[in-house]
Write a protein that holds these residues in place. Structure first.
Motif, short mmCIF file in Angstrom:
data_model
loop_
_atom_site.label_atom_id
_atom_site.label_comp_id
_atom_site.label_asym_id
_atom_site.label_seq_id
_atom_site.Cartn_x
_atom_site.Cartn_y
_atom_site.Cartn_z
N THR A 268 58.43 -65.00 -22.62
CA THR A 268 58.78 -65.03 -21.24
C THR A 268 58.96 -63.35 -20.74
O THR A 268 58.69 -62.63 -21.66
CB THR A 268 60.27 -65.63 -20.81
N SER A 269 59.31 -63.10 -19.37
CA SER A 269 59.22 -61.73 -19.01
C SER A 269 60.37 -61.55 -18.28
O SER A 269 60.68 -62.32 -17.12
CB SER A 269 57.73 -61.31 -18.58
N ILE A 270 60.91 -60.30 -18.32
CA ILE A 270 61.83 -59.89 -17.36
C ILE A 270 61.89 -58.64 -16.98
O ILE A 270 61.35 -57.71 -17.86
CB ILE A 270 63.13 -60.39 -17.72
N ASP A 271 62.03 -58.05 -15.64
CA ASP A 271 62.13 -56.68 -15.56
C ASP A 271 63.40 -56.21 -15.49
O ASP A 271 64.19 -56.27 -14.70
CB ASP A 271 61.50 -56.57 -14.10
N PRO A 272 63.77 -55.42 -16.56
CA PRO A 272 65.22 -54.82 -16.64
C PRO A 272 65.49 -53.85 -15.46
O PRO A 272 66.67 -53.67 -15.15
CB PRO A 272 65.03 -53.99 -18.04
N ASP B 265 56.32 -55.54 -15.56
CA ASP B 265 57.31 -56.27 -16.02
C ASP B 265 57.25 -56.22 -17.61
O ASP B 265 56.21 -56.05 -18.24
CB ASP B 265 57.39 -57.79 -15.78
N PHE B 266 58.31 -55.97 -18.19
CA PHE B 266 58.70 -55.81 -19.61
C PHE B 266 58.75 -56.97 -20.31
O PHE B 266 59.31 -57.93 -19.94
CB PHE B 266 60.20 -55.10 -19.75
N GLN B 267 57.82 -57.16 -21.26
CA GLN B 267 57.56 -58.21 -22.10
C GLN B 267 58.65 -57.99 -23.29
O GLN B 267 58.55 -57.32 -24.07
CB GLN B 267 55.95 -58.31 -22.65
N THR B 268 59.19 -59.33 -23.47
CA THR B 268 60.27 -59.36 -24.37
C THR B 268 59.76 -60.22 -25.72
O THR B 268 60.60 -60.39 -26.45
CB THR B 268 61.65 -60.05 -23.77
N THR B 269 58.46 -60.74 -25.50
CA THR B 269 58.12 -61.46 -26.55
C THR B 269 58.26 -61.13 -27.78
O THR B 269 58.66 -61.80 -28.92
CB THR B 269 56.47 -61.92 -26.37
N PRO B 270 57.90 -59.81 -28.27
CA PRO B 270 57.98 -59.55 -29.67
C PRO B 270 59.57 -59.59 -30.31
O PRO B 270 59.65 -59.53 -31.37
CB PRO B 270 57.49 -57.97 -29.54
#
Length: 522
Positions: free
Chosen positions: A17-21, A3-8
């Motif tokens: 959080t994380s979301i899988d694009p 899953d792609f980490q959007t934190t940065p």
């Protein structure tokens, strides 16, 4: 891929959080951006990294947009201000490389067009106004697969051979090869494809995605390298019917510069997602065109039986089979007409390019393109020739030519009658068939190995068609196509959505290098 980490990219007060694009829908990505859980910049960087990682194997992308991150930052500003510009705000999009994007080459896969820098196509300006991020240009069958009778779908001089993301030594079909392969492999959520005959629905089937070939005239062709002024159209390619409907809502609009798209029905510029109905097949009248896949092998034919059972289980009133009268007679007059239309269209387009930046350095006519290819034969003609170019050049290229008018009129009458006859007789909402055979091995000696395809009646008549992923043969996708009358996109999308929701057939591709040998029979 994790899953792609959007934190940065998140505001500190919002947490992480994380979301899988790759698996998220357009609606889910939009909601994540609206909630501050995801930024367009993070999303765009993710897909750019994924292109860098996977494109050496896929060859789905010709050119990356170096302004993509800046465009994404503008989307973040729009979200931050609470004023998103439209339904695709911050959503990255691939654009087939026969569709003009300002600041990027538009080549149709050919180095002959590299010097010109034309402005945005009408549909690209629509995408930008809706907030989309132009991520990259997608590879394609060179000249929309209208150069050689022995071509390899997905190959272009500039992009190389686009590969099928399910099995890399298999064809992605074409000509919207990179658009289909790119969406399927998760290089972008959405892609623009174009079709003259099968170039959206066929690669969508081969690569396991949804492809919408709209009614001719629903979507502008201004700024798209032409093949046929009668049959050409652009359309959305996506992982789901809902995503494709969201994109079609943006692409469909009247364009005063395109005579075919200058006046649309009242519903044409609306939100097509409002028509998506999981119960739409209950009571729908569907005809089954078995003749389209008569040459399919047994394993492929089984999929049509399963599709028909699904339709009945969802309450559809199924007429099985329906015949499309004289459908086999369309091919010859269609192609003979296309030769005239291509010469006419490409000569006019090259004349137009001569007026834009860099255009003076490109060939000025189809004859000039033929000469360019001959001068660069070691590169451009290394895989296959240009027999179709020569056949087109041998015509007058005059759309007032009586011989042309007879061919085009005959082809159109045949195609319209083939669809109207069963539709009227059985009061059908749609006609269903398998879209095409599973992907064949890429072959530079013999060319494409297409066994069957269902695109021609809709392509020549101008009726809309939607290919939806449905089944697999030895791990290779096969889609079903739904065809409806002109301007019936609302009903057709509803039916396709109901079918898709009930079957949930699509699987993520694995980029296998080749298929394992079949297991021996016991």
């Amino acid at each position: 891929m994790p899953d792609f980490q959007t934190t940065p990219e998140l505001s500190p007060e919002r947490g992480s959080t994380s979301i899988d694009p790759v698996s998220s829908s357009v609606a889910e990505l939009r909601q994540a951006m609206a909630d501050g859980r995801l930024t367009a910049t993070a999303l765009t960087r993710h897909f750019l990294e994924r292109i860098e990682e996977l494109n050496p194997a896929l060859h789905a992308v010709i050119t990356v947009n170096h302004d993509a991150v800046a465009e994404a930052a503008a989307s973040d500003d729009a979200w931050e201000s609470g004023q998103p510009r439209g339904p695709l705000e911050g959503i990255p999009v691939l654009v087939k490389d026969n569709v003009q994007v300002a600041g990027m080459p538009t080549t149709a896969g050919s180095p002959a067009l590299l010097p010109a820098c034309p402005p945005d196509a009408f549909i690209v300006s629509r995408l930008r106004a809706a907030g989309a991020v132009i991520l990259a240009k997608a590879n394609l069958s060179e000249w929309a697969n209208f150069r050689s009778t022995h071509s390899s779908s997905g190959w272009s001089s500039l992009g190389g051979q686009a590969n099928n993301p399910y099995v890399l030594d298999r064809s992605p079909s074409g000509s919207s090869s990179g658009s289909a392969a790119g969406v399927s492999a998760g290089l972008a959520p959405l892609a623009v494809g174009t079709e003259t005959d099968g170039s959206i629905v066929s690669p969508s089937s081969a690569c396991g995605v949804v492809g919408v070939k709209p009614t001719a005239g629903l979507v502008s062709r201004t700024g798209i390298v032409p093949l046929s002024p009668v049959q050409d159209t652009a359309g959305p390619m996506a992982k789901s019917v809902a995503d494709a409907a969201a994109m079609l809502s943006v692409l469909a609009a009247a364009d005063p510069d395109d005579p075919a798209a200058s006046a649309l029905p009242a519903h044409a510029a609306t939100d097509y997602t409002q028509f998506l109905d999981p119960a739409a097949l209950d009571g729908a009248r569907i005809g089954v065109w078995r003749g389209a896949s008569a040459r399919a092998d047994a394993a492929t034919k089984v999929l049509l039986e399963a599709a028909v059972r699904t339709l009945r289980s969802l309450g559809a009133i199924v007429t099985d089979p329906v015949d499309l009268p004289d459908v086999e007679k369309i091919t010859v007059p269609e192609f003979d007409a296309l030769y005239y239309e291509f010469k006419y269209g490409i000569n006019a387009y090259l004349k137009y390019l001569a007026t834009v930046d860099g255009g003076a350095d490109i060939p000025g006519s189809l004859a000039g393109l033929i000469e360019f290819n001959e001068r660069n034969a070691a590169w451009v003609l290394c895989r296959f020739g240009q027999e179709i170019f020569h056949a087109a050049e041998a015509t007058t290229g005059n759309l007032a030519d009586p011989d042309y008018l007879e061919l085009r009129g005959f082809a159109t009458r045949l195609a319209v009658a083939s669809l109207e006859t069963p539709t009227a007789e059985h009061r059908l909402d749609a006609i269903i068939s398998l879209t095409a055979n599973p992907a064949w091995l890429t072959d530079y000696i013999l060319g494409d190995h297409s066994v069957f395809g269902a695109s021609r009646p809709a392509a020549v008549s101008g009726w809309p068609a939607i290919s939806v992923p449905f089944g697999y043969v030895r791990g290779l996708p096969v889609g079903v196509t739904l065809v409806g009358p002109r301007w019936s996109e609302p009903r057709l999308l509803a039916i396709a959505y109901a079918f898709e929701q009930a079957t949930a057939a699509r699987r993520q591709p694995s980029l296998l290098p080749t298929l394992p040998p079949p297991l021996p029979k016991p």
